[in-house]
Scaffold this active site. Structure first.
Site, PDB file in Angstrom:
ATOM      1  N   ASP A   1       0.842  -1.200   0.000  1.00 51.86           N
ATOM      2  CA  ASP A   1       0.000   0.000   0.000  1.00 51.86           C
ATOM      3  C   ASP A   1       0.876   1.248   0.000  1.00 51.86           C
ATOM      4  OD1 ASP A   1      -2.174  -1.669   0.181  1.00 51.86           O
ATOM      5  OD2 ASP A   1      -2.353  -1.488   2.367  1.00 51.86           O
TER       6      ASP A   1
HETATM    7  N1  URA Z   1      -1.160  -5.902   3.891  1.00 51.92           N
HETATM    8  C1  URA Z   1      -1.689  -4.658   3.885  1.00 51.92           C
HETATM    9  O1  URA Z   1      -2.731  -4.409   4.450  1.00 51.92           O
HETATM   10  N2  URA Z   1      -1.005  -3.709   3.221  1.00 51.92           N
HETATM   11  C2  URA Z   1       0.180  -3.923   2.584  1.00 51.92           C
HETATM   12  O2  URA Z   1       0.752  -2.993   2.033  1.00 51.92           O
HETATM   13  C3  URA Z   1       0.693  -5.227   2.623  1.00 51.92           C
HETATM   14  C4  URA Z   1       0.012  -6.205   3.281  1.00 51.92           C
END
Ligand code: URA
Length: 232
Positions: free
Chosen positions: A102
């Site tokens: 993310d």
């Molecule tokens: N899980 C999440 O919620 N976000 C990420 O970036 C990676 C794994």
């Protein structure tokens, strides 16, 4: 293979820069100066040097990036800086991030132009381990850890697969073998909590190099490449 392609594949420069380098007489093939960028050579057989330094042929490229928060893992251009843009100086075409993090997630991101390895590492059937450091709004109880380990309902067709979790000084360490959308955040929501900081520490046997500051990257060593996908 043309010598300009060989040099481009090895990140020596853009095609235009390479033309200049060759015409300047800086490249030798088997000890003889090559002035023609279109000259054909045989990778692995002919010895190519630039300024007397041997350039080994690298078909694929592998980088470890400490992704900073605020960058996006997609390769598409947009308002935000993409992780691929952070490696622009490398001049490697077709680099892709291995899996997505993310925008606000930091940490280990592998980038490569090796499609087969990329496919292997993100394939759900391979169950490659991903270890995250998770900091949360509220403390995580032993009961929460047990639920996270057993699998939780995050609103998908099936609960999450069994995971491993433990509390350490820096926060909760959560090790999962899937890569569902926002998985870690949704897992913590499932135990009535909220992620405030998320960092990936490991993928398979490849651990984030602690000396890389956010935004810094380096090539993988041969040993690290061999470790990928085998778990720590
Ligand atoms: N899980 C999440 O919620 N976000 C990420 O970036 C990676 C794994």
């Amino acid at each position: 293979m043309r010598i300009d392609k060989y040099l481009a594949d090895n990140s020596i420069g853009t095609r235009k820069e390479i033309k200049g380098i060759v015409k300047a007489g800086r490249i030798c093939v088997n000890g003889v100066t090559a002035f023609d960028p279109g000259m054909h050579i045989v990778p692995g057989k002919d010895i190519i040097t630039m300024d007397e330094r041997v350039i080994e042929y690298e078909r694929f490229h592998y980088y470890m990036l400490n992704k900073p928060a605020g960058t996006v893992s997609s390769t598409r251009e947009g308002a935000s800086v993409t992780v691929v843009e952070l490696l622009a100086d490398e001049n490697v075409k077709n680099l892709s991030p291995v899996g997505r993090l993310d925008k606000d997630t930091e940490g280990l991101l592998l980038l490569t132009d090796d499609g087969a390895l990329l496919h292997d590492l993100i394939s759900p059937s391979k169950h490659v381990e991903k270890e995250y450091l998770v900091q949360t709004e509220k403390p995580v109880s032993e009961a929460d850890i047990k639920r996270l380990e057993e699998g939780v309902d995050i609103g998908d067709d099936s609960p999450t697969l069994p995971a491993r979790a433990y509390e350490a000084e820096d926060g909760l360490h959560l090790i999962i073998t899937e890569g569902r959308f926002h998985q870690v955040k949704r897992m913590l929501e499932a135990v009535d909590n909220k992620v405030t900081f998320l960092k990936r520490l490991r993928m398979g046997g490849l651990c984030l190099d602690g000396s890389l500051k956010p935004g810094e990257y380096r090539r993988l060593t041969d040993e690290e490449l061999a470790l990928l996908g085998h778990g720590c």
